[in-house]
Design a protein around this motif. Structure first.
Motif, PDB file in Angstrom:
ATOM      1  N   LEU A  44       0.839  -1.196   0.000  1.00 45.28           N
ATOM      2  CA  LEU A  44       0.000   0.000   0.000  1.00 45.28           C
ATOM      3  C   LEU A  44       0.874   1.245   0.000  1.00 45.28           C
ATOM      4  CD1 LEU A  44      -3.241   0.697   1.745  1.00 45.28           C
ATOM      5  CD2 LEU A  44      -1.376   2.279   2.202  1.00 45.28           C
ATOM      6  N   ARG A  45       0.542   2.172  -0.870  1.00 43.92           N
ATOM      7  CA  ARG A  45       1.192   3.482  -0.886  1.00 43.92           C
ATOM      8  C   ARG A  45       0.124   4.536  -0.640  1.00 43.92           C
ATOM      9  NH1 ARG A  45       4.966   5.041  -5.633  1.00 43.92           N
ATOM     10  NH2 ARG A  45       6.485   4.200  -4.185  1.00 43.92           N
ATOM     11  N   GLU A  46       0.363   5.383   0.350  1.00 39.51           N
ATOM     12  CA  GLU A  46      -0.545   6.487   0.631  1.00 39.51           C
ATOM     13  C   GLU A  46       0.269   7.770   0.623  1.00 39.51           C
ATOM     14  OE1 GLU A  46      -4.096   7.047   3.609  1.00 39.51           O
ATOM     15  OE2 GLU A  46      -2.219   7.404   4.682  1.00 39.51           O
ATOM     16  N   ASN A  47      -0.130   8.716  -0.231  1.00 36.44           N
ATOM     17  CA  ASN A  47       0.508  10.030  -0.300  1.00 36.44           C
ATOM     18  C   ASN A  47      -0.535  11.091   0.010  1.00 36.44           C
ATOM     19  OD1 ASN A  47       3.184   9.296  -1.083  1.00 36.44           O
ATOM     20  ND2 ASN A  47       2.399   8.847  -3.114  1.00 36.44           N
ATOM     21  N   ILE A  48      -0.244  11.887   1.005  1.00 38.17           N
ATOM     22  CA  ILE A  48      -1.154  12.949   1.420  1.00 38.17           C
ATOM     23  C   ILE A  48      -0.388  14.265   1.319  1.00 38.17           C
ATOM     24  CG2 ILE A  48      -2.516  13.892   3.313  1.00 38.17           C
ATOM     25  CD1 ILE A  48      -2.638  10.952   4.375  1.00 38.17           C
ATOM     26  N   GLN A  49      -0.988  15.227   0.637  1.00 37.89           N
ATOM     27  CA  GLN A  49      -0.390  16.553   0.529  1.00 37.89           C
ATOM     28  C   GLN A  49      -1.390  17.579   1.035  1.00 37.89           C
ATOM     29  OE1 GLN A  49       0.839  17.708  -3.398  1.00 37.89           O
ATOM     30  NE2 GLN A  49       1.687  19.643  -2.689  1.00 37.89           N
ATOM     31  N   VAL A  50      -0.943  18.388   1.975  1.00 39.97           N
ATOM     32  CA  VAL A  50      -1.774  19.446   2.528  1.00 39.97           C
ATOM     33  C   VAL A  50      -1.076  20.772   2.247  1.00 39.97           C
ATOM     34  CG1 VAL A  50      -2.794  20.408   4.620  1.00 39.97           C
ATOM     35  CG2 VAL A  50      -2.623  17.932   4.351  1.00 39.97           C
ATOM     36  N   VAL A  51      -1.812  21.703   1.632  1.00 41.54           N
ATOM     37  CA  VAL A  51      -1.291  23.033   1.334  1.00 41.54           C
ATOM     38  C   VAL A  51      -2.013  24.029   2.234  1.00 41.54           C
ATOM     39  CG1 VAL A  51      -0.978  24.799  -0.435  1.00 41.54           C
ATOM     40  CG2 VAL A  51      -0.813  22.370  -1.057  1.00 41.54           C
ATOM     41  N   LEU A  52      -1.270  24.671   3.111  1.00 43.00           N
ATOM     42  CA  LEU A  52      -1.822  25.696   3.997  1.00 43.00           C
ATOM     43  C   LEU A  52      -1.606  27.024   3.277  1.00 43.00           C
ATOM     44  CD1 LEU A  52      -0.068  23.495   6.124  1.00 43.00           C
ATOM     45  CD2 LEU A  52      -2.005  24.419   7.349  1.00 43.00           C
ATOM     46  N   ASP A  53      -2.652  27.466   2.582  1.00 42.79           N
ATOM     47  CA  ASP A  53      -2.544  28.514   1.571  1.00 42.79           C
ATOM     48  C   ASP A  53      -2.896  29.912   2.068  1.00 42.79           C
ATOM     49  OD1 ASP A  53      -1.668  28.739  -1.064  1.00 42.79           O
ATOM     50  OD2 ASP A  53      -3.715  28.858  -1.853  1.00 42.79           O
ATOM     51  N   ALA A  54      -3.386  30.032   3.305  1.00 48.81           N
ATOM     52  CA  ALA A  54      -3.794  31.343   3.812  1.00 48.81           C
ATOM     53  C   ALA A  54      -3.622  31.386   5.331  1.00 48.81           C
ATOM     54  CB  ALA A  54      -5.252  31.624   3.434  1.00 48.81           C
ATOM     55  N   PRO A  55      -3.484  32.570   5.904  1.00 48.76           N
ATOM     56  CA  PRO A  55      -3.288  32.672   7.351  1.00 48.76           C
ATOM     57  C   PRO A  55      -4.415  31.989   8.130  1.00 48.76           C
ATOM     58  CG  PRO A  55      -2.892  34.793   6.301  1.00 48.76           C
ATOM     59  CD  PRO A  55      -3.461  33.876   5.241  1.00 48.76           C
ATOM     60  N   GLY A  56      -4.006  31.372   9.251  1.00 50.34           N
ATOM     61  CA  GLY A  56      -4.978  30.727  10.128  1.00 50.34           C
ATOM     62  C   GLY A  56      -5.314  29.296   9.754  1.00 50.34           C
ATOM     63  N   ALA A  57      -4.806  28.807   8.638  1.00 50.65           N
ATOM     64  CA  ALA A  57      -5.089  27.422   8.230  1.00 50.65           C
ATOM     65  C   ALA A  57      -4.362  26.450   9.159  1.00 50.65           C
ATOM     66  CB  ALA A  57      -4.663  27.192   6.789  1.00 50.65           C
ATOM     67  N   THR A  58      -5.051  25.362   9.537  1.00 48.69           N
ATOM     68  CA  THR A  58      -4.450  24.341  10.391  1.00 48.69           C
ATOM     69  C   THR A  58      -4.777  22.960   9.836  1.00 48.69           C
ATOM     70  OG1 THR A  58      -6.364  24.200  11.855  1.00 48.69           O
ATOM     71  CG2 THR A  58      -4.654  25.754  12.480  1.00 48.69           C
ATOM     72  N   ALA A  59      -3.825  22.049   9.965  1.00 48.21           N
ATOM     73  CA  ALA A  59      -4.031  20.682   9.494  1.00 48.21           C
ATOM     74  C   ALA A  59      -3.467  19.709  10.518  1.00 48.21           C
ATOM     75  CB  ALA A  59      -3.355  20.471   8.155  1.00 48.21           C
ATOM     76  N   ARG A  60      -4.247  18.667  10.778  1.00 48.38           N
ATOM     77  CA  ARG A  60      -3.791  17.566  11.626  1.00 48.38           C
ATOM     78  C   ARG A  60      -4.030  16.281  10.845  1.00 48.38           C
ATOM     79  NH1 ARG A  60      -6.105  17.305  17.472  1.00 48.38           N
ATOM     80  NH2 ARG A  60      -7.988  16.835  16.318  1.00 48.38           N
ATOM     81  N   VAL A  61      -2.944  15.571  10.531  1.00 51.62           N
ATOM     82  CA  VAL A  61      -3.020  14.343   9.747  1.00 51.62           C
ATOM     83  C   VAL A  61      -2.493  13.203  10.615  1.00 51.62           C
ATOM     84  CG1 VAL A  61      -2.248  13.156   7.667  1.00 51.62           C
ATOM     85  CG2 VAL A  61      -2.683  15.631   7.593  1.00 51.62           C
ATOM     86  N   ASN A  62      -3.358  12.214  10.889  1.00 47.77           N
ATOM     87  CA  ASN A  62      -3.002  11.065  11.715  1.00 47.77           C
ATOM     88  C   ASN A  62      -3.115   9.791  10.898  1.00 47.77           C
ATOM     89  OD1 ASN A  62      -2.749  12.525  14.241  1.00 47.77           O
ATOM     90  ND2 ASN A  62      -4.958  12.768  14.140  1.00 47.77           N
ATOM     91  N   THR A  63      -2.090   8.959  10.977  1.00 46.42           N
ATOM     92  CA  THR A  63      -2.102   7.680  10.269  1.00 46.42           C
ATOM     93  C   THR A  63      -1.755   6.574  11.253  1.00 46.42           C
ATOM     94  OG1 THR A  63      -1.349   8.771   8.246  1.00 46.42           O
ATOM     95  CG2 THR A  63      -1.132   6.379   8.343  1.00 46.42           C
ATOM     96  N   LEU A  64      -2.569   5.521  11.239  1.00 47.69           N
ATOM     97  CA  LEU A  64      -2.319   4.329  12.038  1.00 47.69           C
ATOM     98  C   LEU A  64      -2.128   3.180  11.066  1.00 47.69           C
ATOM     99  CD1 LEU A  64      -2.318   2.748  14.743  1.00 47.69           C
ATOM    100  CD2 LEU A  64      -4.782   2.487  14.444  1.00 47.69           C
ATOM    101  N   PHE A  65      -1.014   2.446  11.189  1.00 49.69           N
ATOM    102  CA  PHE A  65      -0.777   1.315  10.289  1.00 49.69           C
ATOM    103  C   PHE A  65      -0.355   0.095  11.102  1.00 49.69           C
ATOM    104  CE2 PHE A  65       3.160   3.687  10.589  1.00 49.69           C
ATOM    105  CZ  PHE A  65       4.156   2.727  10.682  1.00 49.69           C
ATOM    106  N   ALA A  66      -0.807  -1.077  10.637  1.00 53.93           N
ATOM    107  CA  ALA A  66      -0.458  -2.328  11.303  1.00 53.93           C
ATOM    108  C   ALA A  66      -0.365  -3.419  10.257  1.00 53.93           C
ATOM    109  CB  ALA A  66      -1.500  -2.688  12.363  1.00 53.93           C
ATOM    110  N   GLY A  67       0.699  -4.201  10.333  1.00 53.64           N
ATOM    111  CA  GLY A  67       0.877  -5.286   9.381  1.00 53.64           C
ATOM    112  C   GLY A  67       1.659  -6.430   9.986  1.00 53.64           C
ATOM    113  N   ASN A  68       1.527  -7.586   9.349  1.00 56.92           N
ATOM    114  CA  ASN A  68       2.296  -8.756   9.746  1.00 56.92           C
ATOM    115  C   ASN A  68       2.673  -9.509   8.463  1.00 56.92           C
ATOM    116  OD1 ASN A  68      -0.083 -10.022   9.021  1.00 56.92           O
ATOM    117  ND2 ASN A  68      -0.699 -10.491  11.105  1.00 56.92           N
ATOM    118  N   ARG A  69       3.072 -10.743   8.581  1.00 54.74           N
ATOM    119  CA  ARG A  69       3.527 -11.527   7.419  1.00 54.74           C
ATOM    120  C   ARG A  69       4.494 -10.675   6.597  1.00 54.74           C
ATOM    121  NH1 ARG A  69      -2.071 -12.789   7.465  1.00 54.74           N
ATOM    122  NH2 ARG A  69      -2.411 -11.677   5.524  1.00 54.74           N
TER     123      ARG A  69
END
Length: 181
Positions: A44-69
Motif C-alpha cells: 500500500l502506498r498512501e501520499n497525502i499533501q496538505v497546502v496551507l494557503d492562507a493565514p490561520g489554516a491548520t491541518a492535523r493528519v493522523n495515520t495508524l498502520f499495522a501489518g504482519n507476514r
C-alpha cells in the motif's frame, strides 16, 4: 474560508497493490483533521499533501498502520506552509510483525512568505519481530525565519520490563503482550 473538515479513511486487508493520493488546499482559518487506518496491506502506498494557503489554516493528519507476514506500507505526508500563521501536525503510529515493512516519509515545507508558522511531525513504531522493519524519513525545509518546526521518531520492541511488570500483576505472557501493543 473558515471550513472545518474531518476526514476518516481506512484500508483493511488490501489484497493487491493499492495507491491512495489525497490533496487538500486550506484557505483562511480552515481546519482539516484527517485520520487514516491502514491494516494488513499486501502493498500500500498512501501520499497525502496538505497546502496551507492562507493565514490561520491548520491541518492535523493522523495515520495508524499495522501489518504482519510480508505486508508493505509506503506512507508519505507533506505539509506546505505558503502563508503566515499556519499550523500542521503530522503523526504516524504503527505496529509491525512478521516480515512487515514500512517507509514513512514526512515533509514540512515552510515557504519564504510563511513566517510565524508551526510544523510538527512524529512517527512511532512498535516492532514485534526481529524481521519487521520501519524506515522513518522526517524532513524539514524551512525557507524563512521566525518559525517553529520540529520532528520526532521512536522505534522499539515490547519491553521485557513492561512484560514482567504485567505478568507479576497476574496477566499471562500473551495477555500482557496484547495489552502493551
Amino acid at each position: 474560508e473558515g471550513a472545518h473538515v474531518q476526514w476518516f479513511g481506512q484500508s483493511v486487508d488490501a489484497q493487491d497493490f493499492t495507491i491512495v493520493e489525497r490533496l487538500a488546499v486550506l484557505a483562511r482559518d480552515a481546519a482539516l483533521e484527517q485520520h487514516s487506518v491502514l491494516l494488513a496491506a499486501n502493498a500500500l502506498r498512501e501520499n497525502i499533501q496538505v497546502v496551507l494557503d492562507a493565514p490561520g489554516a491548520t491541518a492535523r493528519v493522523n495515520t495508524l498502520f499495522a501489518g504482519n507476514r510480508d505486508h508493505q506500507f509506503d506512507l508519505g505526508v507533506t505539509a506546505e506552509h505558503r502563508a503566515p500563521h499556519t499550523v500542521s501536525t503530522l503523526a504516524a503510529k504503527g505496529v509491525l510483525a512478521g516480515k512487515a515493512q514500512a517507509v514513512v516519509r514526512g515533509l514540512v515545507r515552510i515557504e519564504r512568505e510563511a513566517p510565524a508558522s508551526d510544523g510538527y511531525q512524529r512517527c512511532d513504531t512498535l516492532l514485534l519481530s526481529p524481521t519487521s522493519e520501519v524506515d522513518p524519513i522526517p524532513r524539514l525545509e524551512i525557507n524563512t525565519n521566525d518559525v517553529r518546526c520540529t520532528h520526532g521518531v521512536t522505534t522499539g520492541h515490547v519491553s521485557p520490563e513492561h512484560l514482567f511488570y504485567l505478568q507479576s500483576r497476574g496477566f499471562s505472557a500473551d495477555a500482557a503482550r496484547q495489552l502493551l501493543v
